[in-house]
Every structure is written in structure tokens, then in C-alpha cells.
Design a protein around this motif. Structure first.
Motif, PDB file in Angstrom:
ATOM      1  N   VAL A  24      43.461  56.486  68.628  1.00  0.00           N
ATOM      2  CA  VAL A  24      44.322  57.625  68.345  1.00  0.00           C
ATOM      3  C   VAL A  24      43.730  58.875  68.977  1.00  0.00           C
ATOM      4  O   VAL A  24      42.548  59.143  68.836  1.00  0.00           O
ATOM      5  CB  VAL A  24      44.466  57.821  66.821  1.00  0.00           C
ATOM      6  CG1 VAL A  24      45.307  59.040  66.515  1.00  0.00           C
ATOM      7  CG2 VAL A  24      45.038  56.584  66.175  1.00  0.00           C
ATOM      8  N   LEU A  25      44.564  59.633  69.679  1.00  0.00           N
ATOM      9  CA  LEU A  25      44.157  60.920  70.221  1.00  0.00           C
ATOM     10  C   LEU A  25      44.559  61.988  69.213  1.00  0.00           C
ATOM     11  O   LEU A  25      45.704  62.056  68.797  1.00  0.00           O
ATOM     12  CB  LEU A  25      44.896  61.205  71.538  1.00  0.00           C
ATOM     13  CG  LEU A  25      44.465  60.398  72.743  1.00  0.00           C
ATOM     14  CD1 LEU A  25      45.410  60.696  73.897  1.00  0.00           C
ATOM     15  CD2 LEU A  25      43.053  60.736  73.127  1.00  0.00           C
ATOM     16  N   VAL A  26      43.639  62.825  68.836  1.00  0.00           N
ATOM     17  CA  VAL A  26      43.939  63.908  67.908  1.00  0.00           C
ATOM     18  C   VAL A  26      43.474  65.211  68.536  1.00  0.00           C
ATOM     19  O   VAL A  26      42.323  65.344  68.907  1.00  0.00           O
ATOM     20  CB  VAL A  26      43.228  63.697  66.548  1.00  0.00           C
ATOM     21  CG1 VAL A  26      43.517  64.849  65.616  1.00  0.00           C
ATOM     22  CG2 VAL A  26      43.630  62.371  65.937  1.00  0.00           C
ATOM     23  N   ALA A  27      44.356  66.178  68.657  1.00  0.00           N
ATOM     24  CA  ALA A  27      43.998  67.494  69.197  1.00  0.00           C
ATOM     25  C   ALA A  27      43.427  68.335  68.069  1.00  0.00           C
ATOM     26  O   ALA A  27      44.098  68.568  67.082  1.00  0.00           O
ATOM     27  CB  ALA A  27      45.226  68.163  69.796  1.00  0.00           C
ATOM     28  N   PRO A  40      52.130  71.200  71.380  1.00  0.00           N
ATOM     29  CA  PRO A  40      52.002  69.846  70.854  1.00  0.00           C
ATOM     30  C   PRO A  40      52.920  68.896  71.619  1.00  0.00           C
ATOM     31  O   PRO A  40      53.910  69.324  72.200  1.00  0.00           O
ATOM     32  CB  PRO A  40      52.443  69.981  69.398  1.00  0.00           C
ATOM     33  CG  PRO A  40      53.329  71.181  69.377  1.00  0.00           C
ATOM     34  CD  PRO A  40      52.789  72.099  70.450  1.00  0.00           C
ATOM     35  N   PRO A  41      52.599  67.610  71.620  1.00  0.00           N
ATOM     36  CA  PRO A  41      53.467  66.651  72.293  1.00  0.00           C
ATOM     37  C   PRO A  41      54.786  66.529  71.545  1.00  0.00           C
ATOM     38  O   PRO A  41      54.865  66.902  70.374  1.00  0.00           O
ATOM     39  CB  PRO A  41      52.669  65.335  72.218  1.00  0.00           C
ATOM     40  CG  PRO A  41      51.760  65.516  71.049  1.00  0.00           C
ATOM     41  CD  PRO A  41      51.446  66.970  70.989  1.00  0.00           C
ATOM     42  N   SER A  45      57.596  60.824  71.171  1.00  0.00           N
ATOM     43  CA  SER A  45      57.388  60.487  72.577  1.00  0.00           C
ATOM     44  C   SER A  45      57.811  59.057  72.861  1.00  0.00           C
ATOM     45  O   SER A  45      57.792  58.199  71.989  1.00  0.00           O
ATOM     46  CB  SER A  45      55.915  60.654  72.940  1.00  0.00           C
ATOM     47  OG  SER A  45      55.522  61.992  72.784  1.00  0.00           O
ATOM     48  N   ASN A  98      55.320  58.121  67.851  1.00  0.00           N
ATOM     49  CA  ASN A  98      54.368  58.141  68.965  1.00  0.00           C
ATOM     50  C   ASN A  98      53.460  56.915  69.004  1.00  0.00           C
ATOM     51  O   ASN A  98      52.350  56.968  69.529  1.00  0.00           O
ATOM     52  CB  ASN A  98      53.524  59.421  68.942  1.00  0.00           C
ATOM     53  CG  ASN A  98      54.380  60.666  69.031  1.00  0.00           C
ATOM     54  OD1 ASN A  98      55.366  60.689  69.758  1.00  0.00           O
ATOM     55  ND2 ASN A  98      54.026  61.678  68.282  1.00  0.00           N
ATOM     56  N   ARG A 126      48.824  54.432  70.977  1.00  0.00           N
ATOM     57  CA  ARG A 126      49.135  55.720  70.372  1.00  0.00           C
ATOM     58  C   ARG A 126      49.298  56.721  71.503  1.00  0.00           C
ATOM     59  O   ARG A 126      48.362  56.947  72.280  1.00  0.00           O
ATOM     60  CB  ARG A 126      48.010  56.150  69.435  1.00  0.00           C
ATOM     61  CG  ARG A 126      48.305  57.404  68.695  1.00  0.00           C
ATOM     62  CD  ARG A 126      49.275  57.144  67.574  1.00  0.00           C
ATOM     63  NE  ARG A 126      49.473  58.384  66.829  1.00  0.00           N
ATOM     64  CZ  ARG A 126      50.460  58.583  66.011  1.00  0.00           C
ATOM     65  NH1 ARG A 126      51.329  57.624  65.798  1.00  0.00           N
ATOM     66  NH2 ARG A 126      50.576  59.717  65.383  1.00  0.00           N
ATOM     67  N   GLN A 127      50.497  57.297  71.598  1.00  0.00           N
ATOM     68  CA  GLN A 127      50.808  58.235  72.672  1.00  0.00           C
ATOM     69  C   GLN A 127      50.604  59.667  72.205  1.00  0.00           C
ATOM     70  O   GLN A 127      50.943  60.025  71.075  1.00  0.00           O
ATOM     71  CB  GLN A 127      52.256  58.030  73.126  1.00  0.00           C
ATOM     72  CG  GLN A 127      52.645  58.864  74.317  1.00  0.00           C
ATOM     73  CD  GLN A 127      54.044  58.541  74.813  1.00  0.00           C
ATOM     74  OE1 GLN A 127      54.622  57.524  74.463  1.00  0.00           O
ATOM     75  NE2 GLN A 127      54.586  59.427  75.631  1.00  0.00           N
ATOM     76  N   ASN A 128      50.068  60.491  73.103  1.00  0.00           N
ATOM     77  CA  ASN A 128      49.900  61.922  72.862  1.00  0.00           C
ATOM     78  C   ASN A 128      50.431  62.645  74.097  1.00  0.00           C
ATOM     79  O   ASN A 128      49.690  62.864  75.051  1.00  0.00           O
ATOM     80  CB  ASN A 128      48.431  62.257  72.600  1.00  0.00           C
ATOM     81  CG  ASN A 128      48.216  63.705  72.221  1.00  0.00           C
ATOM     82  OD1 ASN A 128      49.147  64.492  72.163  1.00  0.00           O
ATOM     83  ND2 ASN A 128      46.975  64.049  71.968  1.00  0.00           N
ATOM     84  N   PHE A 132      48.244  58.072  76.829  1.00  0.00           N
ATOM     85  CA  PHE A 132      48.124  57.200  75.670  1.00  0.00           C
ATOM     86  C   PHE A 132      46.873  56.363  75.798  1.00  0.00           C
ATOM     87  O   PHE A 132      46.346  56.148  76.887  1.00  0.00           O
ATOM     88  CB  PHE A 132      49.380  56.362  75.399  1.00  0.00           C
ATOM     89  CG  PHE A 132      49.590  55.131  76.229  1.00  0.00           C
ATOM     90  CD1 PHE A 132      48.867  53.954  76.008  1.00  0.00           C
ATOM     91  CD2 PHE A 132      50.572  55.102  77.198  1.00  0.00           C
ATOM     92  CE1 PHE A 132      49.098  52.807  76.745  1.00  0.00           C
ATOM     93  CE2 PHE A 132      50.820  53.963  77.946  1.00  0.00           C
ATOM     94  CZ  PHE A 132      50.075  52.806  77.717  1.00  0.00           C
TER      95      PHE A 132
END
Length: 167
Positions: A24-27, A40-41, A45, A98, A126-128, A132
């Protein structure tokens, strides 16, 4: 510079690879502060389009191209050139906001195009936005479809086109 590698007990050249499971990508953002990373994305998505990046597995890292079509078809290409590579066609489906899964059977081939094995790839992604990450366990087979082993792999890609490449 390219070199010969022995992958999953199958003699191949280049980075033909098995793919595997989800990250998981988390900003990050400060408490009560606006993020400086950018907008934010989109909240929902879609992976439809063509993606390029890397796949990491026990034998190293290689290049991979993935293409996702709106009808649920997906395609994979890895390695390539005079040392061989991999190609496959499979399916993908949305699993949440996402998030999506994909499965593909990748044919591994040497520089002459001779099939040296197969990989049944199963990934959770998991897409950001325009990137992804995915990971999962892949099952590796020799050219005669004899099971050799399971292996974990991680994929990290960036969208290069909103249009999916032909399979």
C-alpha cells in the motif's frame, strides 16, 4: 550489460520473472496540515492503461510492462531482447477503492523463443494515482508443466499511457 541467469531452476536469460502480492502506498501528511505532495489521487482510480516498472523477486529485479483493458483482460511482458523474457495474458478485477487483483500465466522463453517454463502469477494491487504496487505468490513450472516452486514477487509500476497495449 546483460548476463545469463538461472531462474527458479530454469535456465533463462534476462529478467523474465514471476510476479507477486500487495503493498500500500500512503502519502504522509502532518496533523492538521495540508500535504505538500500534490493533489490526492482520484477516489476510484482504474488500472486501465499501460504501466511500466520493475518486478522484484528472489533472483533480483527485472523490467515489466503490464496492460489492463476495461473488459478485465490484462497482459504482461518481461525481459526481452536476445536473452529471452516472458509474456502472458490473464484477467484483472476490482476488489475495492483503488484496489484490484490480477492473474496471468506467463510463458518464459529463451533468446531463441523456446519455451523454458511458465509462471502462474497471482497479485494483489493497490493503486495511488499514476502508480501502483502489487505483490503475491507465484507458482513456477518447467516447460513440461512440472511444478518447481512457489516464489514471492513485488511489482512497482507507473502508468505510461491511458490506452492499454494490445496483447
Amino acid at each position: 550489460m546483460t548476463r545469463r541467469t538461472k531462474k527458479y531452476g530454469i535456465r533463462i536469460l534476462g529478467p523474465a520473472v514471476a510476479l507477486a502480492a500487495a503493498a500500500v502506498l500512503v502519502a504522509p501528511a502532518g496533523a492538521g496540515a495540508a500535504s505538500t505532495i500534490g493533489p490526492p489521487p482520484p477516489r476510484n482510480s482504474t488500472p486501465v492503461g499501460t504501466w511500466e516498472g520493475t518486478v522484484e523477486h528472489a533472483d533480483g529485479t527485472g523490467n515489466v510492462t503490464l496492460s489492463f483493458h476495461a473488459n478485465g483482460v490484462m497482459c504482461l511482458s518481461s525481459g526481452g531482447g536476445p536473452e529471452g523474457g516472458g509474456q502472458g495474458k490473464g484477467t484483472w478485477s476490482r476488489t475495492g477503492l483503488n484496489a484490484f487483483n490480477y492473474r496471468v500465466r506467463e510463458r518464459l522463453f529463451d533468446g531463441d523463443g523456446t519455451t523454458v517454463g511458465y509462471v502462474d502469477v497471482s497479485q494483489k494491487a493497490r493503486q495511488n494515482g499514476q502508480t501502483f504496487k502489487s505483490s503475491g505468490i507465484s507458482k513456477i513450472y518447467d516447460a513440461n508443466n512440472n511444478f518447481l516452486q512457489s516464489a514471492e514477487a513485488k511489482v512497482k509500476v507507473t502508468r505510461v499511457s491511458a490506452t492499454p497495449a494490445a496483447c
